[in-house]
Design an enzyme around this catalytic site. Structure first.
Site, short mmCIF file in Angstrom:
data_model
loop_
_atom_site.label_atom_id
_atom_site.label_comp_id
_atom_site.label_asym_id
_atom_site.label_seq_id
_atom_site.Cartn_x
_atom_site.Cartn_y
_atom_site.Cartn_z
N ASN A 57 1.38 2.99 -2.53
CA ASN A 57 0.55 4.00 -3.28
C ASN A 57 -0.62 4.58 -2.51
O ASN A 57 -0.89 5.70 -2.68
CB ASN A 57 0.00 3.27 -4.75
CG ASN A 57 1.02 3.29 -5.84
OD1 ASN A 57 1.23 4.42 -6.33
ND2 ASN A 57 1.52 2.18 -6.17
N HIS B 216 -0.65 0.48 -13.27
CA HIS B 216 0.23 -0.55 -13.57
C HIS B 216 1.49 -0.07 -13.84
O HIS B 216 1.84 0.91 -14.31
CB HIS B 216 -0.48 -0.94 -14.89
CG HIS B 216 0.43 -2.37 -15.37
ND1 HIS B 216 0.04 -3.68 -14.90
CD2 HIS B 216 1.10 -2.47 -16.37
CE1 HIS B 216 0.79 -4.28 -15.34
NE2 HIS B 216 1.53 -3.71 -16.46
N ASN C 51 -6.80 2.16 -12.11
CA ASN C 51 -5.66 1.24 -11.73
C ASN C 51 -4.44 1.92 -12.15
O ASN C 51 -4.42 2.63 -13.04
CB ASN C 51 -6.01 -0.03 -12.62
CG ASN C 51 -4.76 -1.00 -12.26
OD1 ASN C 51 -4.72 -1.39 -11.02
ND2 ASN C 51 -4.29 -1.59 -13.10
N GLY D 89 0.61 -1.12 0.06
CA GLY D 89 0.01 -0.01 0.05
C GLY D 89 0.85 1.30 0.07
O GLY D 89 0.28 2.23 0.54
N LYS E 251 -6.65 -9.01 -7.63
CA LYS E 251 -7.71 -9.76 -8.00
C LYS E 251 -8.53 -9.04 -9.23
O LYS E 251 -8.52 -7.94 -9.45
CB LYS E 251 -8.61 -9.64 -6.96
CG LYS E 251 -9.75 -10.57 -6.58
CD LYS E 251 -10.36 -10.57 -5.25
CE LYS E 251 -11.33 -11.94 -4.84
NZ LYS E 251 -12.42 -11.19 -5.32
N ILE E 252 -8.90 -10.20 -10.07
CA ILE E 252 -9.70 -9.59 -11.41
C ILE E 252 -10.86 -9.05 -11.23
O ILE E 252 -11.71 -9.65 -10.11
CB ILE E 252 -9.64 -10.91 -12.44
CG1 ILE E 252 -8.29 -11.24 -12.91
CG2 ILE E 252 -10.37 -10.35 -13.49
CD1 ILE E 252 -7.43 -10.35 -13.62
C1 GRF Z 1 2.42 -1.03 -7.93
O1 GRF Z 1 3.77 -1.38 -8.63
C2 GRF Z 1 1.25 -0.78 -8.80
O2 GRF Z 1 1.85 -0.31 -9.82
C3 GRF Z 1 0.94 -2.24 -8.91
O3 GRF Z 1 1.06 -2.96 -7.91
C4 GRF Z 1 2.06 -2.22 -6.91
C5 GRF Z 1 1.49 -1.99 -5.51
O4 GRF Z 1 2.34 -1.39 -4.83
N1 GRF Z 1 -0.59 -2.33 -9.44
P1 GRF Z 1 2.15 -0.56 -3.38
O5 GRF Z 1 1.13 -1.89 -2.65
O6 GRF Z 1 1.16 0.37 -3.55
O7 GRF Z 1 3.34 -0.45 -2.83
#
Ligand code: GRF
Length: 197
Positions: free
Chosen positions: A14, A100, A98, A12, A82-83
């Site tokens: 992000n 990526h 999302n 987490g 999870k899809i």
């Molecule tokens: C990130 O690299 C994001 O792009 C991907 O999963 C990772 C999540 O990292 N979808 P975090 O849990 O936010 O540290």
């Protein structure tokens, strides 16, 4: 104020970037709930530390119900492994994003998650990688692109080196994308995003 729901499966970092920008006023938004399909996701702990409702829930119908009862305007998938079903997507059409860790349409789709993405970049010999924030549609990593940022890839890089470099950009661009949406600056025209001035 934009009501935000964040879905996480892991660390987490992000999510933390979004929490910080909501708290310091960079984003005019409120994180109403953080939901994880993994009971031990550190993202849930981060939410609790900031007095944000944190829920462990695997059942998608219940996840939808919680997001609705919290009047969520925007669902952010921040490392959610999870899809998402077509039903869930249609409930939040153009209201779900999302992040990526590659430059879509490269190194994305089924099976491209975590370090696998960055290892694939190395194996291919790509000289740039990056991250993409996009709307979610029925195609995995296939929705309209909101923001992209590139980073260099060096010959000596390990997957972890690239992951770290990309994450620095992710932590800036995900809050920025949310801010653009909260200010009504994102429009979708014929499946492409236009960022209004
Ligand atoms: C990130 O690299 C994001 O792009 C991907 O999963 C990772 C999540 O990292 N979808 P975090 O849990 O936010 O540290």
């Amino acid at each position: 104020m934009l009501n935000i729901g964040v879905l996480v499966s892991g660390g987490g970092s992000n999510l933390q970037a979004i929490i910080d920008d909501c708290e310091n006023g960079e984003i005019k938004g409120n994180i109403k709930v953080v939901i994880s399909n993994k009971e031990d996701a550190f993202g849930l702990e981060r939410a609790r530390k900031h007095n944000i409702r944190a829920v462990f829930e695997k059942n998608e119908d219940k996840v939808i119900k919680i997001l609705k009862e919290e009047n969520v305007d925007l669902v952010v998938l921040a490392g959610y492994l999870k899809i998402i079903s077509p039903k869930f997507i249609s409930e939040f059409e153009n209201k779900m994003m999302n992040i990526h860790p590659s430059l879509i349409p490269s190194f994305c789709g089924d099976g491209f998650y975590g370090e696998k993405v960055h290892q694939a970049v190395i194996d291919y010999g790509a000289k740039v990688s990056g991250a993409t924030v996009h709307f979610v549609n029925e195609e995995v990593d296939g929705g309209a692109i909101i923001l992209q940022e590139a980073v260099p890839v060096y010959f000596e890089d390990t997957a972890e080196d690239i992951q770290k470099r990309v994450l620095v950009e992710e932590h800036k661009m995900l809050p920025r994308a949310i801010d653009l949406i909260s200010r009504g600056k994102v429009e979708i025209i014929d499946g492409r995003v236009n960022i209004l001035k």
